[in-house]
Design a protein around this motif. Structure first.
Motif, PDB file in Angstrom:
ATOM      1  N   ASP A  46     -60.192 112.666  42.743  1.00 18.87           N
ATOM      2  CA  ASP A  46     -59.024 112.755  41.796  1.00 18.87           C
ATOM      3  C   ASP A  46     -58.939 113.903  41.270  1.00 18.87           C
ATOM      4  OD1 ASP A  46     -57.023 111.297  40.108  1.00 18.87           O
ATOM      5  OD2 ASP A  46     -58.380 111.791  38.597  1.00 18.87           O
ATOM      6  N   GLU A  47     -60.054 114.680  40.978  1.00 23.68           N
ATOM      7  CA  GLU A  47     -59.848 116.029  40.254  1.00 23.68           C
ATOM      8  C   GLU A  47     -59.551 117.100  41.505  1.00 23.68           C
ATOM      9  OE1 GLU A  47     -60.439 119.024  37.475  1.00 23.68           O
ATOM     10  OE2 GLU A  47     -60.624 116.816  37.051  1.00 23.68           O
ATOM     11  N   ALA A  48     -59.779 116.751  42.729  1.00 23.57           N
ATOM     12  CA  ALA A  48     -58.991 117.640  43.533  1.00 23.57           C
ATOM     13  C   ALA A  48     -57.624 117.511  43.818  1.00 23.57           C
ATOM     14  CB  ALA A  48     -59.835 117.589  45.083  1.00 23.57           C
ATOM     15  N   LEU A  49     -57.403 116.416  43.756  1.00 25.05           N
ATOM     16  CA  LEU A  49     -55.614 115.959  43.749  1.00 25.05           C
ATOM     17  C   LEU A  49     -55.162 116.684  42.423  1.00 25.05           C
ATOM     18  CD1 LEU A  49     -55.856 112.439  44.781  1.00 25.05           C
ATOM     19  CD2 LEU A  49     -54.655 114.327  46.019  1.00 25.05           C
ATOM     20  N   LYS A  50     -55.637 116.707  41.391  1.00 23.03           N
ATOM     21  CA  LYS A  50     -54.967 117.378  40.025  1.00 23.03           C
ATOM     22  C   LYS A  50     -54.973 118.887  40.267  1.00 23.03           C
ATOM     23  CE  LYS A  50     -56.580 113.941  36.792  1.00 23.03           C
ATOM     24  NZ  LYS A  50     -57.602 113.704  35.888  1.00 23.03           N
ATOM     25  N   ASP A  51     -56.290 119.658  41.000  1.00 19.94           N
ATOM     26  CA  ASP A  51     -55.867 120.900  41.269  1.00 19.94           C
ATOM     27  C   ASP A  51     -54.886 121.347  42.284  1.00 19.94           C
ATOM     28  OD1 ASP A  51     -58.254 121.258  39.498  1.00 19.94           O
ATOM     29  OD2 ASP A  51     -59.567 121.384  40.820  1.00 19.94           O
ATOM     30  N   TYR A  52     -54.938 120.425  43.365  1.00 15.76           N
ATOM     31  CA  TYR A  52     -53.818 120.698  44.466  1.00 15.76           C
ATOM     32  C   TYR A  52     -52.407 120.710  43.509  1.00 15.76           C
ATOM     33  CZ  TYR A  52     -51.116 119.730  48.531  1.00 15.76           C
ATOM     34  OH  TYR A  52     -50.408 119.781  49.613  1.00 15.76           O
ATOM     35  N   ARG A  53     -52.133 119.665  42.892  1.00 14.20           N
ATOM     36  CA  ARG A  53     -51.094 119.341  42.381  1.00 14.20           C
ATOM     37  C   ARG A  53     -50.641 120.652  41.569  1.00 14.20           C
ATOM     38  NH1 ARG A  53     -50.212 115.030  38.155  1.00 14.20           N
ATOM     39  NH2 ARG A  53     -51.010 116.673  36.830  1.00 14.20           N
ATOM     40  N   ASN A  54     -51.621 120.961  40.581  1.00 14.19           N
ATOM     41  CA  ASN A  54     -51.244 122.192  39.496  1.00 14.19           C
ATOM     42  C   ASN A  54     -51.152 123.480  40.539  1.00 14.19           C
ATOM     43  OD1 ASN A  54     -51.619 120.676  37.334  1.00 14.19           O
ATOM     44  ND2 ASN A  54     -53.721 120.933  37.033  1.00 14.19           N
ATOM     45  N   ALA A  55     -51.944 123.578  41.490  1.00 18.44           N
ATOM     46  CA  ALA A  55     -51.616 124.629  42.231  1.00 18.44           C
ATOM     47  C   ALA A  55     -50.234 124.819  42.968  1.00 18.44           C
ATOM     48  CB  ALA A  55     -52.696 125.024  43.285  1.00 18.44           C
ATOM     49  N   GLY A  56     -49.925 123.781  43.258  1.00 22.96           N
ATOM     50  CA  GLY A  56     -48.315 123.593  43.807  1.00 22.96           C
ATOM     51  C   GLY A  56     -47.433 123.861  42.975  1.00 22.96           C
ATOM     52  N   PHE A  57     -47.535 123.318  41.751  1.00 24.24           N
ATOM     53  CA  PHE A  57     -46.337 123.435  40.731  1.00 24.24           C
ATOM     54  C   PHE A  57     -46.409 125.076  40.394  1.00 24.24           C
ATOM     55  CE2 PHE A  57     -46.741 118.828  38.906  1.00 24.24           C
ATOM     56  CZ  PHE A  57     -45.588 118.642  39.683  1.00 24.24           C
ATOM     57  N   ALA A  58     -47.807 125.618  40.308  1.00 22.28           N
ATOM     58  CA  ALA A  58     -47.793 126.960  40.044  1.00 22.28           C
ATOM     59  C   ALA A  58     -46.956 128.035  41.093  1.00 22.28           C
ATOM     60  CB  ALA A  58     -49.157 127.454  39.781  1.00 22.28           C
ATOM     61  N   LEU A  59     -47.402 127.503  42.316  1.00 29.00           N
ATOM     62  CA  LEU A  59     -46.543 128.304  43.371  1.00 29.00           C
ATOM     63  C   LEU A  59     -45.185 128.127  43.443  1.00 29.00           C
ATOM     64  CD1 LEU A  59     -46.550 129.883  46.030  1.00 29.00           C
ATOM     65  CD2 LEU A  59     -47.200 127.851  47.361  1.00 29.00           C
ATOM     66  N   ALA A  60     -44.844 126.945  42.878  1.00 32.76           N
ATOM     67  CA  ALA A  60     -43.283 126.685  43.125  1.00 32.76           C
ATOM     68  C   ALA A  60     -42.741 127.387  41.832  1.00 32.76           C
ATOM     69  CB  ALA A  60     -43.204 125.220  42.985  1.00 32.76           C
ATOM     70  N   ASP A  61     -43.232 127.331  40.677  1.00 36.96           N
ATOM     71  CA  ASP A  61     -42.786 127.991  39.550  1.00 36.96           C
ATOM     72  C   ASP A  61     -42.531 129.675  39.855  1.00 36.96           C
ATOM     73  OD1 ASP A  61     -42.429 125.762  38.244  1.00 36.96           O
ATOM     74  OD2 ASP A  61     -44.351 126.255  37.228  1.00 36.96           O
ATOM     75  N   TRP A  62     -43.612 130.187  40.445  1.00 46.00           N
ATOM     76  CA  TRP A  62     -43.645 131.763  40.858  1.00 46.00           C
ATOM     77  C   TRP A  62     -42.599 131.904  42.038  1.00 46.00           C
ATOM     78  CZ3 TRP A  62     -44.557 134.100  45.515  1.00 46.00           C
ATOM     79  CH2 TRP A  62     -44.432 135.560  45.314  1.00 46.00           C
ATOM     80  N   MET A  63     -42.487 131.005  42.966  1.00 49.94           N
ATOM     81  CA  MET A  63     -41.260 131.438  43.941  1.00 49.94           C
ATOM     82  C   MET A  63     -39.896 131.010  43.169  1.00 49.94           C
ATOM     83  SD  MET A  63     -43.131 129.133  47.104  1.00 49.94           S
ATOM     84  CE  MET A  63     -41.539 129.609  48.192  1.00 49.94           C
ATOM     85  N   GLU A  64     -39.714 130.402  42.431  1.00 49.01           N
ATOM     86  CA  GLU A  64     -38.495 130.181  41.540  1.00 49.01           C
ATOM     87  C   GLU A  64     -38.061 131.475  40.674  1.00 49.01           C
ATOM     88  OE1 GLU A  64     -38.570 126.554  39.292  1.00 49.01           O
ATOM     89  OE2 GLU A  64     -38.088 125.377  41.086  1.00 49.01           O
ATOM     90  N   GLN A  65     -39.217 132.103  40.305  1.00 50.64           N
ATOM     91  CA  GLN A  65     -38.740 133.530  39.693  1.00 50.64           C
ATOM     92  C   GLN A  65     -38.821 134.910  40.243  1.00 50.64           C
ATOM     93  OE1 GLN A  65     -42.175 133.553  36.999  1.00 50.64           O
ATOM     94  NE2 GLN A  65     -41.916 131.580  35.810  1.00 50.64           N
ATOM     95  N   LYS A  66     -39.176 134.592  41.580  1.00 52.19           N
ATOM     96  CA  LYS A  66     -39.007 135.671  42.520  1.00 52.19           C
ATOM     97  C   LYS A  66     -37.378 136.423  42.611  1.00 52.19           C
ATOM     98  CE  LYS A  66     -40.001 137.248  47.331  1.00 52.19           C
ATOM     99  NZ  LYS A  66     -40.488 136.707  48.521  1.00 52.19           N
ATOM    100  N   PRO A  67     -37.207 137.405  42.456  1.00 54.28           N
ATOM    101  CA  PRO A  67     -35.757 137.708  42.533  1.00 54.28           C
ATOM    102  C   PRO A  67     -35.049 137.897  43.856  1.00 54.28           C
ATOM    103  CG  PRO A  67     -37.382 139.505  41.568  1.00 54.28           C
ATOM    104  CD  PRO A  67     -38.142 138.322  42.277  1.00 54.28           C
ATOM    105  N   GLU A  68     -33.715 137.664  43.862  1.00 55.90           N
ATOM    106  CA  GLU A  68     -33.048 137.208  45.117  1.00 55.90           C
ATOM    107  C   GLU A  68     -33.220 138.829  45.789  1.00 55.90           C
ATOM    108  OE1 GLU A  68     -31.144 134.817  46.168  1.00 55.90           O
ATOM    109  OE2 GLU A  68     -31.917 133.448  44.789  1.00 55.90           O
ATOM    110  N   GLY A  69     -33.383 138.421  47.062  1.00 51.05           N
ATOM    111  CA  GLY A  69     -32.962 139.545  48.270  1.00 51.05           C
ATOM    112  C   GLY A  69     -34.389 140.200  48.545  1.00 51.05           C
ATOM    113  N   GLU A  70     -35.461 139.646  47.906  1.00 48.88           N
ATOM    114  CA  GLU A  70     -37.007 140.167  48.340  1.00 48.88           C
ATOM    115  C   GLU A  70     -37.560 139.252  49.447  1.00 48.88           C
ATOM    116  OE1 GLU A  70     -39.566 141.496  45.223  1.00 48.88           O
ATOM    117  OE2 GLU A  70     -37.954 142.183  44.014  1.00 48.88           O
TER     118      GLU A  70
END
Length: 70
Positions: A46-70
């Motif tokens: 369960d702890e590993a699944l929570k870490d996986y979920r949090n890392a996925g959300f963090a990656l998705a958030d970072w990708m959404e903030q990436k400027p267009e054209g890069e």
């Protein structure tokens, strides 16, 4: 009296929450009968699944903030 569109959506979400809670309770009660080692392993998974979920959300958030054209 006008119909509040919030009420049907709230009722639907409450019902989904109640169903999920019932399912979780049923599974947790079944896990209690499997012994301490099994429960320890499930807690670690369960702890590993929570870490996986949090890392996925963090990656998705970072990708959404990436400027267009890069």
């Amino acid at each position: 009296m006008a119909i509040n569109p919030y009420e049907p959506e709230l009722a639907k979400r409450k019902k989904a929450f109640e169903i999920a809670y019932t399912q979780l309770s049923t599974h947790m009660n079944k896990l209690r009968s499997h012994g301490a080692e099994f429960r320890t392993r499930m807690a670690a998974a369960d702890e590993a699944l929570k870490d996986y979920r949090n890392a996925g959300f963090a990656l998705a958030d970072w990708m959404e903030q990436k400027p267009e054209g890069e």
